[in-house]
Design a protein around this motif. Structure first.
Motif, PDB file in Angstrom:
ATOM      1  N   VAL A   1       0.588  -1.231  -0.417  1.00  0.00           N
ATOM      2  CA  VAL A   1      -0.212   0.140  -0.582  1.00  0.00           C
ATOM      3  C   VAL A   1       0.701   0.954  -0.269  1.00  0.00           C
ATOM      4  O   VAL A   1       0.195   2.172  -0.219  1.00  0.00           O
ATOM      5  N   PHE A   2       2.220   0.959   0.776  1.00  0.00           N
ATOM      6  CA  PHE A   2       3.342   2.105  -0.030  1.00  0.00           C
ATOM      7  C   PHE A   2       3.271   2.661  -1.079  1.00  0.00           C
ATOM      8  O   PHE A   2       3.888   3.593  -0.874  1.00  0.00           O
ATOM      9  N   ILE A   3       3.464   1.698  -1.654  1.00  0.00           N
ATOM     10  CA  ILE A   3       4.297   1.958  -3.234  1.00  0.00           C
ATOM     11  C   ILE A   3       3.341   2.548  -3.988  1.00  0.00           C
ATOM     12  O   ILE A   3       2.841   3.136  -4.617  1.00  0.00           O
ATOM     13  N   LYS A   4       1.704   1.683  -3.603  1.00  0.00           N
ATOM     14  CA  LYS A   4       0.333   2.313  -4.043  1.00  0.00           C
ATOM     15  C   LYS A   4       0.423   3.475  -3.883  1.00  0.00           C
ATOM     16  O   LYS A   4      -0.270   4.403  -5.168  1.00  0.00           O
ATOM     17  N   THR A   5       0.175   4.246  -2.881  1.00  0.00           N
ATOM     18  CA  THR A   5      -0.094   5.363  -3.220  1.00  0.00           C
ATOM     19  C   THR A   5       1.107   6.733  -3.307  1.00  0.00           C
ATOM     20  O   THR A   5       1.187   7.859  -3.601  1.00  0.00           O
ATOM     21  N   LEU A   6       2.280   5.708  -3.078  1.00  0.00           N
ATOM     22  CA  LEU A   6       3.961   6.645  -4.013  1.00  0.00           C
ATOM     23  C   LEU A   6       3.434   6.835  -5.228  1.00  0.00           C
ATOM     24  O   LEU A   6       3.879   7.618  -5.964  1.00  0.00           O
ATOM     25  N   VAL A   7       2.651   6.030  -5.958  1.00  0.00           N
ATOM     26  CA  VAL A   7       2.744   5.358  -8.005  1.00  0.00           C
ATOM     27  C   VAL A   7       1.512   7.007  -7.796  1.00  0.00           C
ATOM     28  O   VAL A   7       1.643   7.687  -8.336  1.00  0.00           O
ATOM     29  N   LEU A   8       0.458   7.158  -6.896  1.00  0.00           N
ATOM     30  CA  LEU A   8      -0.566   8.389  -7.351  1.00  0.00           C
ATOM     31  C   LEU A   8       0.534   9.571  -6.944  1.00  0.00           C
ATOM     32  O   LEU A   8       0.012  10.967  -8.160  1.00  0.00           O
ATOM     33  N   ARG A   9       1.528   9.990  -5.711  1.00  0.00           N
ATOM     34  CA  ARG A   9       1.869  10.584  -6.199  1.00  0.00           C
ATOM     35  C   ARG A   9       3.288  11.364  -7.321  1.00  0.00           C
ATOM     36  O   ARG A   9       2.934  12.380  -7.389  1.00  0.00           O
ATOM     37  N   LEU A  10       3.897  10.041  -7.868  1.00  0.00           N
ATOM     38  CA  LEU A  10       4.408  10.369  -8.660  1.00  0.00           C
ATOM     39  C   LEU A  10       3.527  10.178 -10.199  1.00  0.00           C
ATOM     40  O   LEU A  10       4.708  11.330 -10.864  1.00  0.00           O
ATOM     41  N   LEU A  11       2.694  10.366 -10.107  1.00  0.00           N
ATOM     42  CA  LEU A  11       0.993  10.763 -11.374  1.00  0.00           C
ATOM     43  C   LEU A  11       1.410  12.465 -11.151  1.00  0.00           C
ATOM     44  O   LEU A  11       0.816  12.499 -12.439  1.00  0.00           O
ATOM     45  N   THR A  12       0.785  12.273 -10.014  1.00  0.00           N
ATOM     46  CA  THR A  12       0.932  13.939  -9.825  1.00  0.00           C
ATOM     47  C   THR A  12       1.671  14.757 -10.255  1.00  0.00           C
ATOM     48  O   THR A  12       1.223  15.773 -10.852  1.00  0.00           O
ATOM     49  N   SER A  13       2.744  14.263 -10.076  1.00  0.00           N
ATOM     50  CA  SER A  13       4.205  14.957 -10.095  1.00  0.00           C
ATOM     51  C   SER A  13       3.613  15.379 -11.562  1.00  0.00           C
ATOM     52  O   SER A  13       4.380  16.246 -11.941  1.00  0.00           O
ATOM     53  N   ALA A  14       4.121  14.026 -12.570  1.00  0.00           N
ATOM     54  CA  ALA A  14       4.379  13.928 -13.520  1.00  0.00           C
ATOM     55  C   ALA A  14       3.416  15.032 -14.543  1.00  0.00           C
ATOM     56  O   ALA A  14       3.837  15.833 -14.772  1.00  0.00           O
ATOM     57  N   ILE A  15       1.947  15.102 -14.187  1.00  0.00           N
ATOM     58  CA  ILE A  15       0.892  15.262 -14.753  1.00  0.00           C
ATOM     59  C   ILE A  15       1.116  17.262 -14.082  1.00  0.00           C
ATOM     60  O   ILE A  15       1.360  17.780 -15.294  1.00  0.00           O
ATOM     61  N   ALA A  16       1.583  17.885 -13.130  1.00  0.00           N
ATOM     62  CA  ALA A  16       1.832  18.895 -12.582  1.00  0.00           C
ATOM     63  C   ALA A  16       3.301  19.277 -13.704  1.00  0.00           C
ATOM     64  O   ALA A  16       3.143  20.453 -13.832  1.00  0.00           O
ATOM     65  N   ILE A  17       4.456  18.441 -13.796  1.00  0.00           N
ATOM     66  CA  ILE A  17       5.039  19.229 -14.676  1.00  0.00           C
ATOM     67  C   ILE A  17       4.873  19.778 -16.262  1.00  0.00           C
ATOM     68  O   ILE A  17       5.598  20.250 -16.517  1.00  0.00           O
ATOM     69  N   THR A  18       4.358  18.999 -16.413  1.00  0.00           N
ATOM     70  CA  THR A  18       3.365  18.728 -17.584  1.00  0.00           C
ATOM     71  C   THR A  18       2.933  20.180 -18.188  1.00  0.00           C
ATOM     72  O   THR A  18       3.143  21.063 -19.208  1.00  0.00           O
TER      73      THR A  18
END
Length: 492
Positions: A83-100
């Motif tokens: 579950v820690f990896i799952k929430t990390l993926v959500l944060r990484l997804l957010t960061s990628a969209i934010a950078i774009t």
């Protein structure tokens, strides 16, 4: 700047990813209990009775829980169940969209600043200290702000016609669908188009059609999520505006958001942002970004319930105001320009200190670091945790349960104080005993001696010592840090 921009983007991607890794937990409980827990419910891993009241009131749009649901489902298929990896993926997804989004919005403002100012603007757009923090939060405020700057970018680079009006409506509609209060952004932009650009009524028909299409998509998602036709935007308005349920969580004076803008980024940076908005208001009354922001702040100031996070959708626009103001201030006489240079130095020092903190500690008050520590060191090992006071990251809220993070191997004991006479009797043999308490519980040498006599030794802090030093400058009364001790003597 263009020659070195790819290298800057690479650095930004690495820095944002590092921040996402370190920024575990949530800034505010809604980020978890109204998104992650809702997704967990749809996956069949928790009961509706364990969810927050917003589920029963059917006021939460299901778009973001739906994204979390899809992400978790894919990860489950791949065998990634941590579950820690799952929430990390959500944060990484957010960061990628934010950078774009930041990249595109920055490109759309290139003609507004000369070469020197534009380079500074781009750097601030990514590295104004609170922007990376907001950019890794899988929260409604963050995603709404990200889609706001997507919409502003599209509006700036495309002449407003039928097709472009519809697409703009679709994009700004997603900003609204992530957070209904962002309808105020659409209102401000439409006012600017009507009163400043003198647009005809025809583009508004297509913008309305685009927004309506996105909201209808949201209606279909809500049908799927709640199991019946639900108009969550109306339910939200009825609950929080007509019935004023939001005020039961606290009310603040009308000027609270002005104080947040001035104080929350740190007084040096907050002063710069406050002055820059005033300067733009005085000199650029017809500016699109200004018209986007002002209705949002004004209406929010009228609503009694106020929280700092409600301003998060605006953070991506702060560099725009700051560089506009800096450009104007440089037209002052030499003495004033020297003062501005000194202020910029203090600004940059403060900003770098903020970047250190947000990239090296967990989110919010840092308590989620407790869960991280257990996960890293006792994932499958029985452990006994003694909490002093109400500091547990595992404790449930009164009307919603944290079912996503389950710790079957953790045995929890709550004690009022380290001075409780029976504290040594609760220690358990044949497993590690951990003691967790806040800075406030260590009142001096006697407290430290008491812990040593019992056999506890410090092994971790939820906020690194260097971050505590920086935070103490910003907020001397902050005592969020939790100290983690391990029992080093055997228990009979």
């Amino acid at each position: 700047m263009s020659k070195h921009y790819p290298l800057l983007l690479l650095f930004i991607a690495v820095f944002y990813a590092f921040t996402a890794i370190k920024s575990t937990g949530f800034h505010q409980p809604d980020e978890h209990f109204q998104i992650v827990e809702f997704a967990n419910y749809k996956l069949g891993k928790t009961k509706a009775t364990d969810l927050s009241w917003e589920y029963g009131a059917q006021i939460r749009p299901s778009l973001q829980p739906g994204i979390a649901y899809m992400t978790f489902s894919i990860m489950d298929l791949l065998g990634l169940n941590d579950v820690f990896i799952k929430t990390l993926v959500l944060r990484l997804l957010t960061s990628a969209i934010a950078i774009t989004a930041i990249h595109l919005f920055g490109k759309s403002n290139k003609d507004l600043f000369n070469k020197n100012y534009y380079g500074f603007y781009i750097i601030l757009s990514y590295l104004l200290w609170f922007i990376p923090y907001v950019s890794v939060r899988f929260s409604s405020e963050s995603w709404s702000g990200i889609f706001l700057i997507f919409a502003l970018y599209y509006l700036k680079v495309n002449p407003l016609k039928a097709r472009s009006g519809f697409i703009f409506g679709l994009i700004i509609g997603f900003s609204v669908l992530f957070r209904y209060q962002s309808l105020l952004f659409a209102f401000g932009i439409c006012l600017w188009l009507l009163l400043i650009q003198k647009s005809t009524w025809k583009p508004f028909i297509y913008i309305t059609l685009g927004v309506s299409t996105t909201l209808f998509f949201g209606f279909l998602l809500d049908f799927w999520f709640y199991g019946k036709p639900v108009v969550t935007i109306y339910n939200y308005f009825e609950a929080n505006i007509i019935k004023d349920v939001a005020s039961t969580f606290g009310v603040s004076p009308w000027y609270e958001y002005l104080w947040f803008i001035f104080s929350s980024p740190g007084f040096v940076i907050g002063f710069g942002i406050s002055i820059s908005v005033v300067l733009v208001l005085l000199k650029y009354k017809n500016d699109l970004i200004l018209w986007t922001v002002v209705p949002f702040i004004v209406i929010h100031s009228i609503i009694p319930h106020k929280e700092m996070r409600f301003l998060f959708p605006l953070v991506f626009l702060c560099p725009y105001f700051l560089i506009y103001a800096l450009k104007e201030c440089k037209n002052f006489n030499r003495f004033k320009t020297a003062l501005i240079d000194i202020f910029v130095i203090f600004f940059l020092v403060s900003n770098n200190m903020g970047l250190i903190v947000i990239s090296t500690k967990s989110a919010g008050n840092g308590k989620q670091r407790i869960g991280d520590f257990i996960h890293e060191n006792y994932d499958d090992i029985p452990v006994h945790v003694i909490y002093i006071g109400p500091i547990s990251s595992y404790n449930d809220w009164p009307f919603s349960r944290n079912t996503f993070f389950q710790y079957q191997n953790v045995n929890i004991t709550n004690k009022y104080s380290i001075w409780d006479s029976d504290i040594e009797t609760v220690l358990k043999p044949n497993m590690d005993n951990l003691l967790m308490l806040s800075n406030e519980d260590i009142t001096g040498a006697r407290s430290k001696k008491r812990l040593q006599e019992i056999g506890f030794h410090l092994v971790e802090q939820t906020i690194p010592w260097y971050d505590q030093k920086i935070i103490s400058i910003y907020d001397p009364d902050n005592n969020d840090n939790i100290q983690i001790y391990r029992l080093t003597k055997s228990v009979n």
